[in-house]
Design an enzyme around this catalytic site. Structure first.
Site, PDB file in Angstrom:
ATOM      1  CG  ASP A  33      38.297  56.218 104.367  1.00  0.00           C
ATOM      2  OD1 ASP A  33      37.684  57.017 103.630  1.00  0.00           O
ATOM      3  OD2 ASP A  33      37.806  55.116 104.735  1.00  0.00           O
ATOM      4  CG  ASN A  89      33.766  59.226  95.728  1.00  0.00           C
ATOM      5  OD1 ASN A  89      34.253  59.151  94.596  1.00  0.00           O
ATOM      6  ND2 ASN A  89      34.144  58.432  96.712  1.00  0.00           N
ATOM      7  CG  HIS A 102      34.330  63.191 102.023  1.00  0.00           C
ATOM      8  ND1 HIS A 102      32.957  63.292 102.075  1.00  0.00           N
ATOM      9  CD2 HIS A 102      34.591  61.996 101.435  1.00  0.00           C
ATOM     10  CE1 HIS A 102      32.413  62.204 101.564  1.00  0.00           C
ATOM     11  NE2 HIS A 102      33.382  61.414 101.161  1.00  0.00           N
TER      12      HIS A 102
HETATM   13  P1  DGP Z   1      32.465  58.612 100.221  1.00  0.00           P
HETATM   14  O1  DGP Z   1      32.102  57.247  99.751  1.00  0.00           O
HETATM   15  O2  DGP Z   1      33.237  59.407  99.185  1.00  0.00           O
HETATM   16  O3  DGP Z   1      31.305  59.380 100.784  1.00  0.00           O
HETATM   17  O4  DGP Z   1      33.516  58.381 101.384  1.00  0.00           O
HETATM   18  C1  DGP Z   1      33.193  58.324 102.716  1.00  0.00           C
HETATM   19  C2  DGP Z   1      34.390  57.746 103.408  1.00  0.00           C
HETATM   20  O5  DGP Z   1      34.266  57.990 104.792  1.00  0.00           O
HETATM   21  C3  DGP Z   1      34.547  56.252 103.251  1.00  0.00           C
HETATM   22  O6  DGP Z   1      35.738  55.984 102.515  1.00  0.00           O
HETATM   23  C4  DGP Z   1      34.639  55.702 104.652  1.00  0.00           C
HETATM   24  C5  DGP Z   1      34.847  56.935 105.475  1.00  0.00           C
HETATM   25  N1  DGP Z   1      34.200  56.882 106.769  1.00  0.00           N
HETATM   26  C6  DGP Z   1      32.888  56.683 107.001  1.00  0.00           C
HETATM   27  N2  DGP Z   1      32.637  56.711 108.318  1.00  0.00           N
HETATM   28  C7  DGP Z   1      33.826  56.972 108.920  1.00  0.00           C
HETATM   29  C8  DGP Z   1      34.217  57.127 110.277  1.00  0.00           C
HETATM   30  O7  DGP Z   1      33.415  57.046 111.216  1.00  0.00           O
HETATM   31  N3  DGP Z   1      35.532  57.364 110.518  1.00  0.00           N
HETATM   32  C9  DGP Z   1      36.455  57.489 109.509  1.00  0.00           C
HETATM   33  N4  DGP Z   1      37.722  57.719 109.847  1.00  0.00           N
HETATM   34  N5  DGP Z   1      36.114  57.348 108.207  1.00  0.00           N
HETATM   35  C10 DGP Z   1      34.818  57.092 107.932  1.00  0.00           C
END
Ligand code: DGP
Length: 116
Positions: A33, A89, A102
């Site tokens: 993340d 989530n 996810h």
């Molecule tokens: P949620 O809030 O459950 O939809 O989580 C989305 C997650 O995705 C959040 O913890 C940050 C992560 N995230 C968003 N954009 C990117 C990205 O471009 N790269 C990565 N590695 N993670 C991302």
């Protein structure tokens, strides 16, 4: 939450934007993340762009089982021998910000309850 199925995660799957990928097979991919909430924070996603847990059907049974088993293996590989938290989530109230289902694997510290 966006209604489109094309998200930043689709771009990660296609290697159009960089990510720290820790696991991949024909159905799933796992990557760190970008905003870690714990020492270990890894996302496990299907390559199929299902928007959220609300959208899965009985036809996704094998895929969802695969994601859980993938999360189990990724957690082992990450050395989370003392436990971890798995989070999906879901929707606006669930705090979902990316419309591609996810699983968050959070570990490496003591989790608290209730979550925020
Ligand atoms: P949620 O809030 O459950 O939809 O989580 C989305 C997650 O995705 C959040 O913890 C940050 C992560 N995230 C968003 N954009 C990117 C990205 O471009 N790269 C990565 N590695 N993670 C991302």
């Amino acid at each position: 939450m966006s209604e489109t199925t094309e998200t930043i995660f689709s771009k990660i799957i296609r290697r159009e934007i960089p990510a720290d990928i820790v696991y991949e097979d024909e159905l799933a991919i796992a990557f760190k993340d970008v905003h870690p909430q714990a020492p270990v924070h890894i996302l496990v996603i299907p390559k199929q762009p299902i928007k959220s847990l609300v959208d899965i059907t009985s036809g996704d049974r094998d895929l969802m089982s695969h994601l859980l088993l993938t999360a189990q293996q990724v957690a082992i590989n990450a050395g989370l021998n003392n436990g971890y938290r798995l989070v999906i989530n879901t929707g606006n109230d669930g705090g979902q910000t990316v419309s591609h289902i996810h699983l968050h694997i959070l570990g490496g510290r003591q989790m608290t309850w209730p979550p925020g």
